[in-house]
Design an enzyme around this catalytic site. Structure first.
Site, PDB file in Angstrom:
ATOM      1  N   ALA A 128     -10.715  -3.303 -34.765  1.00 51.34           N
ATOM      2  CA  ALA A 128     -11.990  -2.407 -34.926  1.00 51.34           C
ATOM      3  C   ALA A 128     -11.076  -0.927 -34.796  1.00 51.34           C
ATOM      4  CB  ALA A 128     -13.399  -3.141 -34.291  1.00 51.34           C
ATOM      5  N   SER A 129     -10.939  -1.123 -34.010  1.00 52.56           N
ATOM      6  CA  SER A 129      -9.660  -0.019 -33.688  1.00 52.56           C
ATOM      7  C   SER A 129      -8.585   0.830 -35.151  1.00 52.56           C
ATOM      8  CB  SER A 129      -8.961  -0.047 -32.450  1.00 52.56           C
ATOM      9  OG  SER A 129      -7.837  -0.604 -32.392  1.00 52.56           O
ATOM     10  N   LYS A 130      -8.208  -0.534 -35.776  1.00 55.96           N
ATOM     11  CA  LYS A 130      -7.692  -0.256 -36.470  1.00 55.96           C
ATOM     12  C   LYS A 130      -8.141  -0.040 -37.645  1.00 55.96           C
ATOM     13  CE  LYS A 130      -3.363   0.050 -34.899  1.00 55.96           C
ATOM     14  NZ  LYS A 130      -2.247   0.968 -34.871  1.00 55.96           N
ATOM     15  N   TYR A 153      -9.074  -4.671 -31.273  1.00 56.46           N
ATOM     16  CA  TYR A 153      -7.953  -4.330 -31.770  1.00 56.46           C
ATOM     17  C   TYR A 153      -8.141  -3.709 -33.186  1.00 56.46           C
ATOM     18  CZ  TYR A 153      -3.234  -4.025 -33.764  1.00 56.46           C
ATOM     19  OH  TYR A 153      -2.347  -3.483 -34.582  1.00 56.46           O
ATOM     20  N   VAL A 173      -0.959  10.519 -26.005  1.00 59.98           N
ATOM     21  CA  VAL A 173      -1.565  10.444 -26.844  1.00 59.98           C
ATOM     22  C   VAL A 173      -3.051  10.584 -26.778  1.00 59.98           C
ATOM     23  CG1 VAL A 173       0.018  10.020 -28.670  1.00 59.98           C
ATOM     24  CG2 VAL A 173      -1.882   8.118 -28.171  1.00 59.98           C
ATOM     25  N   SER A 207      -3.208  -0.859 -39.268  1.00 61.11           N
ATOM     26  CA  SER A 207      -2.847  -2.470 -39.581  1.00 61.11           C
ATOM     27  C   SER A 207      -3.639  -3.448 -40.772  1.00 61.11           C
ATOM     28  CB  SER A 207      -3.495  -3.028 -37.800  1.00 61.11           C
ATOM     29  OG  SER A 207      -2.711  -4.389 -37.968  1.00 61.11           O
TER      30      SER A 207
HETATM   31  P1  NAD Z   1       5.621  -0.939 -29.391  1.00 65.63           P
HETATM   32  O1  NAD Z   1       4.859  -1.198 -28.319  1.00 65.63           O
HETATM   33  O2  NAD Z   1       6.955  -1.287 -29.410  1.00 65.63           O
HETATM   34  O3  NAD Z   1       5.542   0.969 -29.551  1.00 65.63           O
HETATM   35  C1  NAD Z   1       4.401   1.523 -29.405  1.00 65.63           C
HETATM   36  C2  NAD Z   1       4.999   2.687 -28.847  1.00 65.63           C
HETATM   37  O4  NAD Z   1       3.151   3.468 -28.754  1.00 65.63           O
HETATM   38  C3  NAD Z   1       5.785   2.151 -27.041  1.00 65.63           C
HETATM   39  O5  NAD Z   1       6.981   3.526 -27.492  1.00 65.63           O
HETATM   40  C4  NAD Z   1       3.789   3.175 -26.190  1.00 65.63           C
HETATM   41  O6  NAD Z   1       4.662   3.608 -25.299  1.00 65.63           O
HETATM   42  C5  NAD Z   1       3.565   3.923 -27.679  1.00 65.63           C
HETATM   43  N1  NAD Z   1       2.231   4.465 -26.692  1.00 65.63           N
HETATM   44  C6  NAD Z   1       1.621   3.555 -26.213  1.00 65.63           C
HETATM   45  N2  NAD Z   1       0.596   3.776 -25.619  1.00 65.63           N
HETATM   46  C7  NAD Z   1       0.675   5.390 -25.820  1.00 65.63           C
HETATM   47  C8  NAD Z   1       0.133   6.496 -25.321  1.00 65.63           C
HETATM   48  N3  NAD Z   1      -0.807   6.481 -24.883  1.00 65.63           N
HETATM   49  N4  NAD Z   1       0.626   7.602 -25.311  1.00 65.63           N
HETATM   50  C9  NAD Z   1       1.547   7.671 -25.534  1.00 65.63           C
HETATM   51  N5  NAD Z   1       2.471   6.981 -27.109  1.00 65.63           N
HETATM   52  C10 NAD Z   1       1.661   5.942 -26.563  1.00 65.63           C
HETATM   53  O7  NAD Z   1       4.664  -1.445 -30.688  1.00 65.63           O
HETATM   54  P2  NAD Z   1       5.216  -1.250 -32.160  1.00 65.63           P
HETATM   55  O8  NAD Z   1       4.469  -2.962 -32.843  1.00 65.63           O
HETATM   56  O9  NAD Z   1       6.533  -0.516 -32.614  1.00 65.63           O
HETATM   57  O10 NAD Z   1       3.856  -0.471 -32.842  1.00 65.63           O
HETATM   58  C11 NAD Z   1       3.704   0.976 -33.399  1.00 65.63           C
HETATM   59  C12 NAD Z   1       2.284   1.021 -33.821  1.00 65.63           C
HETATM   60  O11 NAD Z   1       2.333  -0.120 -35.260  1.00 65.63           O
HETATM   61  C13 NAD Z   1       0.579   0.508 -33.388  1.00 65.63           C
HETATM   62  O12 NAD Z   1      -0.102   1.908 -33.498  1.00 65.63           O
HETATM   63  C14 NAD Z   1       0.492  -0.944 -34.101  1.00 65.63           C
HETATM   64  O13 NAD Z   1      -0.893  -0.839 -33.336  1.00 65.63           O
HETATM   65  C15 NAD Z   1       0.669  -0.972 -35.185  1.00 65.63           C
HETATM   66  N6  NAD Z   1       1.026  -2.570 -35.413  1.00 65.63           N
HETATM   67  C16 NAD Z   1       2.395  -2.234 -35.122  1.00 65.63           C
HETATM   68  C17 NAD Z   1       2.310  -4.363 -35.798  1.00 65.63           C
HETATM   69  C18 NAD Z   1       3.008  -5.425 -34.579  1.00 65.63           C
HETATM   70  O14 NAD Z   1       3.131  -6.762 -34.982  1.00 65.63           O
HETATM   71  N7  NAD Z   1       4.243  -4.869 -34.061  1.00 65.63           N
HETATM   72  C19 NAD Z   1       1.744  -4.878 -36.449  1.00 65.63           C
HETATM   73  C20 NAD Z   1       0.778  -4.076 -36.953  1.00 65.63           C
HETATM   74  C21 NAD Z   1       0.492  -2.390 -37.081  1.00 65.63           C
END
Ligand code: NAD
Length: 248
Positions: free
Chosen positions: A155-157, A153, A63, A140
């Protein structure tokens, strides 16, 4: 009729966690899903786990790679015959205590979490239909709630949230909705590797945890499925928090 019957959805980060659960959920509701992630293995597992009545097309792209994003969106529109819904889930996390915070960490977190999201929004908006198009961006709870040792993290969110609100205001006249969703802690590979590094005070992490425990990725997928469907049709430019009450 299922609410996603005939709906064309592009999901990033669909090779794991919340993105995978969302792809599986929407395929089960008859959507045609274009599933993007940076590696083939995770996508292959998602495709194996998603059983009809919709369909799913995997596509490998980073991405943060602008030409690859342009190509992914073009391919999605060609393969599905258009794009109705964009769900930006791809993201990374890193614990970064302030005394060791690096420029590389800041650039990497903003590059994936903000720039990747912004590029997909820009490109998908060339295809999303007026009046029914929807963008869901995963922010987030850290966007608006202090998360110790996670300044970069968070700040990015926060940037993802601010970007989404302003974009919603910019495209509301087209009838396109933009909905930022902010989960609390979700049980996925992103958090399972999150051991508290030596020297950090574990008590500080208590303030961001829900007494309900972590959410299952399927619970967040359900919120996404609602927000992007006609059931959420009057929601735009407003954050939906799904944090198990940790911010209450
Ligand atoms: P995860 O690691 O299981 O999934 C994230 C996916 O994003 C992975 O499949 C990874 O390969 C893909 N990814 C990462 N960098 C990439 C790139 N440069 N290009 C293409 N794909 C890429 O994590 P998740 O927990 O499912 O997180 C999903 C989203 O939810 C994220 O944006 C995360 O910040 C957000 N989030 C997660 C939580 C949590 O507690 N898990 C809480 C709040 C927000």
């Amino acid at each position: 009729m299922n609410r996603y019957d005939g709906v064309k959805v592009l999901i990033t980060g669909a090779g794991s966690g919340i993105g995978r659960a969302t792809a599986i959920r929407l395929v089960s509701e008859e959507a045609a899903v274009f599933a993007v992630d940076r590696t083939e293995d995770g996508l292959a597992e998602t495709v194996r786990s998603a059983s009809g009545p919709g369909r799913i097309v995997p596509h490998v792209a980073d991405v943060t790679d602008e030409p690859a994003v342009v190509e992914a969106v073009r391919a999605a529109a060609a393969e599905l015959g258009g794009i109705d819904v964009l769900v930006n889930v791809a993201g990374i996390h890193k614990t970064t205590p302030i005394d060791t915070l690096s420029v590389e960490d800041l650039h990497r977190l903003f590059s994936v979490n903000l720039v990747g999201t912004a590029l997909f929004c820009r490109e998908a908006l060339r295809h999303l239909p007026d009046r029914t198009g929807v963008i869901v961006n995963i922010a987030s709870s850290a966007a608006t709630q202090g998360n110790p040792y996670m300044t970069a993290y968070s700040a990015s969110k926060g940037a993802v949230l601010a970007f989404s609100l302003s974009l919603a205001a910019e495209v509301v006249g087209r009838g396109i909705r933009v909905v930022p969703i902010s989960p609390g802690t979700v049980a996925t590979p992103l958090t399972s590797g999150n051991v508290i590094p030596d020297g950090l005070d574990a008590r500080y992490f208590g303030r961001i945890r829900s007494l309900l425990g972590s959410a299952a990725p399927e619970q967040i997928a359900g919120v996404i499925a609602f927000a992007a469907s006609p059931d959420g049709g009057y929601i735009t430019g407003a954050e939906i928090r799904a944090d198990g009450g940790s911010g209450a």
